[in-house]
Design an enzyme around this catalytic site. Structure first.
Site, short mmCIF file in Angstrom:
data_model
loop_
_atom_site.label_atom_id
_atom_site.label_comp_id
_atom_site.label_asym_id
_atom_site.label_seq_id
_atom_site.Cartn_x
_atom_site.Cartn_y
_atom_site.Cartn_z
N ARG A 204 0.96 -1.32 -0.04
CA ARG A 204 -0.07 0.10 0.17
C ARG A 204 0.80 1.24 -0.03
O ARG A 204 1.59 1.40 0.89
CB ARG A 204 -0.98 -0.06 1.24
CG ARG A 204 -1.63 1.12 1.54
CD ARG A 204 -2.83 1.16 2.47
NE ARG A 204 -3.90 0.52 2.05
CZ ARG A 204 -5.21 0.45 2.68
NH1 ARG A 204 -5.29 1.20 3.61
NH2 ARG A 204 -6.09 -0.37 2.26
N HIS B 5 -7.48 0.64 -6.36
CA HIS B 5 -7.59 -0.20 -5.03
C HIS B 5 -8.40 -1.62 -5.65
O HIS B 5 -9.44 -1.73 -5.11
CB HIS B 5 -8.62 0.22 -4.07
CG HIS B 5 -8.23 -0.17 -2.61
ND1 HIS B 5 -7.67 -1.42 -2.39
CD2 HIS B 5 -9.06 -0.01 -1.56
CE1 HIS B 5 -7.81 -1.47 -0.93
NE2 HIS B 5 -8.68 -0.78 -0.60
N GLN C 60 -10.11 -4.16 -2.99
CA GLN C 60 -11.46 -3.55 -2.61
C GLN C 60 -12.43 -4.04 -3.57
O GLN C 60 -13.58 -4.40 -3.39
CB GLN C 60 -11.43 -2.01 -2.44
CG GLN C 60 -12.72 -1.48 -1.89
CD GLN C 60 -13.01 -1.95 -0.60
OE1 GLN C 60 -12.08 -1.74 0.45
NE2 GLN C 60 -14.39 -2.50 -0.42
N ASP D 95 -17.77 6.60 -0.90
CA ASP D 95 -16.35 6.47 -0.26
C ASP D 95 -16.21 7.69 0.35
O ASP D 95 -16.86 8.90 0.03
CB ASP D 95 -15.32 6.00 -1.13
CG ASP D 95 -13.88 5.96 -0.51
OD1 ASP D 95 -13.77 5.97 0.74
OD2 ASP D 95 -13.02 6.14 -1.39
N CYS E 53 -16.41 1.16 1.21
CA CYS E 53 -15.28 0.36 1.42
C CYS E 53 -14.89 0.54 2.62
O CYS E 53 -14.02 -0.17 3.34
CB CYS E 53 -14.17 1.03 0.42
SG CYS E 53 -13.99 2.87 0.69
N ARG F 169 -13.63 -8.95 2.07
CA ARG F 169 -12.07 -8.67 1.53
C ARG F 169 -11.31 -9.60 1.70
O ARG F 169 -10.40 -9.99 1.06
CB ARG F 169 -11.66 -7.35 2.46
CG ARG F 169 -12.18 -6.13 2.37
CD ARG F 169 -12.04 -5.57 0.70
NE ARG F 169 -10.41 -5.42 0.64
CZ ARG F 169 -9.73 -4.42 0.95
NH1 ARG F 169 -10.28 -3.43 1.76
NH2 ARG F 169 -8.53 -4.68 0.75
N1 CP Z 1 -11.11 -0.50 2.67
C1 CP Z 1 -9.86 -0.70 3.08
O1 CP Z 1 -9.17 -0.82 2.19
O2 CP Z 1 -9.87 -0.19 4.36
P1 CP Z 1 -8.46 -0.01 5.04
O3 CP Z 1 -7.94 1.32 4.72
O4 CP Z 1 -8.93 -0.15 6.60
O5 CP Z 1 -7.68 -1.30 4.62
N1 NVA Z 2 -10.29 6.47 -1.12
C1 NVA Z 2 -10.02 6.06 0.22
C2 NVA Z 2 -10.16 4.54 0.46
C3 NVA Z 2 -9.58 4.06 1.62
C4 NVA Z 2 -10.03 2.47 1.94
C5 NVA Z 2 -8.34 6.54 0.28
O1 NVA Z 2 -7.72 6.14 -0.47
O2 NVA Z 2 -8.24 7.00 1.52
#
Ligand code: CP
Ligand code: NVA
Length: 309
Positions: free
Chosen positions: A101, A128, A131, A224, A264, A292
């Site tokens: 990430r 993502h 997700q 989101d 999400c 997930r």
């Molecule tokens: N939806 C998601 O990716 O959650 P986290 O940021 O907690 O991993």
């Molecule tokens: N769009 C959000 C998703 C988090 C899971 C972010 O990138 O922060």
């Protein structure tokens, strides 16, 4: 050997296969059928941003499959203590798969360029994919299975961000439709639309500023956060710009009674969604978060057992 950096890396059949494995592993788990097909394999997790769902679902999923997990903190020093090339090549000697990430999408791309084991994008500013696997899994469970997904309409109310991009590609590859409702300046630009369309047999993402019109025929209504991780300095501006795009009971009243609400997570309750919707009868957010793990187990099995050569 394959990486999963974007869902555009997958053919329609490959996407379906991952979802199929995920569904079967979920049902095995529900029947307490224990297996350890990935015994002896290890997953390294490298996270530049916070996470609950992605980190824990990968760790728990890999453990359930009999494998091991290592969470690497900043002290591993990637790209700082040594070059990305050296880091990636050495890490690949120890582990069988890596999930990353990062703030910048280029970081994950660079990691994949040098790693000799599969690299999974665990969220970047651009997309993502993990997700979206869980998102379509959850919609499939609602409509009666993956074979019933074609023709289903999804409405996404909010920023055309990383989550929206992967959702769009998943919808395109599974012959669903997607309408995004948000202020024009936050919609996908033509470059993004073209890339999605090119990777999905000419699929067209619908975009509108009218949230009510978007949800009318939707089987799933998705939102989101208005400001993603890394956009904290835009939070105030975005709160103003998205004020008319909250998913609340009034908006849901326009949608079909049997439609579901997805997010999400993490959610900013009171901003993009109200408590009443998050905790209401149409909400599937907890199941979606649970999926997930099942989706990523499917992905790990596919990467390590079906396309490992
Ligand atoms: N939806 C998601 O990716 O959650 P986290 O940021 O907690 O991993
Ligand atoms: N769009 C959000 C998703 C988090 C899971 C972010 O990138 O922060």
């Amino acid at each position: 050997m394959k990486h999963l950096i974007s869902l555009l890396d997958l053919t329609k059949d490959e996407l379906r296969r991952i979802l199929e494995i995920a569904e079967s592993l979920k049902s095995d788990l529900a029947r307490s059928k224990k297996m350890a097909p990935l015994q002896g394999s290890n997953l390294a997790l490298i996270f530049e941003k916070q996470s609950l769902r992605t980190r824990v679902s990968f760790e728990a999923g890999m453990t359930q499959l009999g494998g091991g997990c290592l969470f690497l903190g900043q002290e591993a020093g990637w790209g700082v203590r040594e070059s990305m090339k050296d880091f990636s090549e050495v890490l690949s000697e120890y582990v069988d798969v890596i999930a990353c990430r990062s703030y910048s999408h280029q970081t994950v791309e660079e990691l994949a360029q040098y790693c000799t084991v599969p690299v999974i994008n665990a969220l970047t500013d651009f997309c993502h994919p993990c997700q979206a696997l869980a998102d379509v899994h959850t919609i499939a469970e609602h409509v009666g299975g993956f074979n019933s997904l074609a023709g289903q309409a999804v409405a996404y109310i909010g920023d055309a961000n990383n989550v929206a991009r992967s959702l769009a590609i998943a919808c395109g590859k599974l012959d669903m439709s997607l309408t995004i409702a948000c202020p024009e300046k936050y919609q996908f630009d033509t470059t993004a639309l073209d890339a999605i369309s090119k990777g999905c047999d000419g699929f067209v993402v619908q975009q509108t500023t009218d949230a009510r019109a978007a949800v009318e025929n939707a089987v799933a209504i998705y939102t989101d956060v208005w400001a993603s991780m890394g956009q904290e300095q835009e939070q105030q501006q975005r709160e103003q710009d998205f004020a008319e795009y909250q998913v609340n009971e009034e908006l849901l009243s326009v949608a079909a009674k049997d439609s579901i609400f997805l997010h999400c997570l993490p959610a900013r309750r009171g901003q993009e969604v109200t408590d009443a919707v998050m905790d209401g009868p149409q909400s599937r957010v907890v199941t979606q978060a649970g999926n997930r793990m099942h989706a990523q187990k499917g992905l790990l099995m596919w990467l390590l057992q079906e396309v490992s050569e």
